[in-house]
Design a protein around this motif. Structure first.
Motif: not given
Length: 333
Positions: A293-318
């Motif tokens: 979906g829409i945020h896969t390119g922004d969240l540093g998604i790994d092979a299992d679909g998990r987001p990178d915690p730092v990038k997820l936190e940045a998105a929450i802030e944004e």
């Protein structure tokens, strides 16, 4: 029927807002904002989080426009077998039966969910019933901006399609004709409509959609530009609360027959701006699905679909929004 949101608010900003009843719950907090609770799959969701019903996005969660996403059929089956109510809520600018028929074509049967509501259905109903002063003021001469496939939304009783803004009493925007088009391709027609002072009805508040891996703009992008020209826009669909009220009403009626008076509902989607904000506006807990979906390119998604915690936190802030839960995909585990 609840009134639409007219020239509404946008996601973003501070402070960070948490969704629903669990907004104050403790979280793992690598930073000052803190991260949502991570859920591996449907089995853990059913076992550990006692929701009665789910309001679930389609694109990026259930399918990609061409096929069901991995594990979705099994995940929906698990929810059904556990007695959960699933209300699919899509910003598709087409009527619900049209969307249901397309899902059947790609292998998602009606029996896998309980209810289906689309922003196109909500738009068609509002243009048919004229439930409030805004819709009563629109008149019936409609300038449609969108592809021919959206004709079922434009076919509300009494509407008279016209080709020019000068002949119209309002604009109905459902989308674009070609996936390569941009807002600039519609600048002239939107400027002409604004110059004539036409109100606009937007049947899909989404800004972009990812279909088969390709990103295209949606009606919401055109409506946002129209607002910048001074136009007045009524939005039907997520993230605005009226469509959630309709979903909640359907869910409540279904569960009342099972003796559940106050259902616990989780809003599920892949987009902060529509799904997570929409759940927050409706006072619901929310779950962000990150694997597609829409945020896969922004969240540093790994092979299992998990987001990178730092990038997820940045998105929450944004976006100024913290989901209650995060899941890689709408899958069994």
């Amino acid at each position: 029927m609840a009134s639409p949101h007219v020239s509404g608010s946008r996601a973003g900003g501070s402070p960070v807002a948490s969704s629903g009843a669990n907004a104050g719950a403790d979280r793992t907090t690598p930073g000052r904002i803190g991260l949502p609770i991570f859920v591996d799959g449907m089995a853990a969701l059913i076992d550990r989080h006692p929701y009665d019903a789910f309001i679930v996005d389609l694109w990026g969660v259930i399918h990609d426009g061409e096929q069901p996403l991995p594990g979705v059929i099994e995940g929906l089956t698990m929810l059904r077998d556990a007695g959960k109510v699933v209300c699919l809520l899509s910003n598709a600018p087409r009527r619900a039966e049209t969307v249901a028929a397309r899902m059947r074509e790609i292998g998602i049967d009606d029996g896998l969910y309980t209810h289906l509501l689309t922003s196109g259905e909500a738009t068609h109903t509002a243009l048919s019933d004229r439930p409030d002063a805004f819709h009563q003021s629109l008149g019936h001469r409609v300038l449609h901006i969108g592809p021919p496939r959206d004709v079922d939304t434009v076919s509300a009783p009494g509407l008279v399609p016209v080709e020019r803004a000068a002949d119209a009493s309002f604009v109905l925007v459902t989308g674009i004709d070609d996936p390569d088009e941009t807002v600039a391709d519609y600048a002239d027609v939107l400027a002409d409509a604004a110059a004539h002072g036409l109100p606009m009805v937007c049947a899909n508040p989404d800004l972009v959609v990812v279909a088969g891996g390709f990103r295209a703009i949606c009606a919401g992008a055109l409506a946002t530009h129209y607002e910048s020209l001074g136009g007045k826009v009524a939005y039907h669909g997520k993230p605005h609360a009226p469509v959630y009220d309709l979903c909640r009403s359907m869910i409540t009626r279904t569960l009342a027959g099972r003796g559940v008076a106050a259902p616990r509902i989780l809003g599920v989607g892949d987009a902060f701006r529509t799904d997570i904000l929409g759940a927050h506006n409706a006072g619901l807990d929310s779950m962000l699905v990150t694997g597609h979906g829409i945020h896969t390119g922004d969240l540093g998604i790994d092979a299992d679909g998990r987001p990178d915690p730092v990038k997820l936190e940045a998105a929450i802030e944004e976006f100024g929004l913290r989901p209650t839960l995060v899941m890689p995909g709408f899958r069994p585990a």
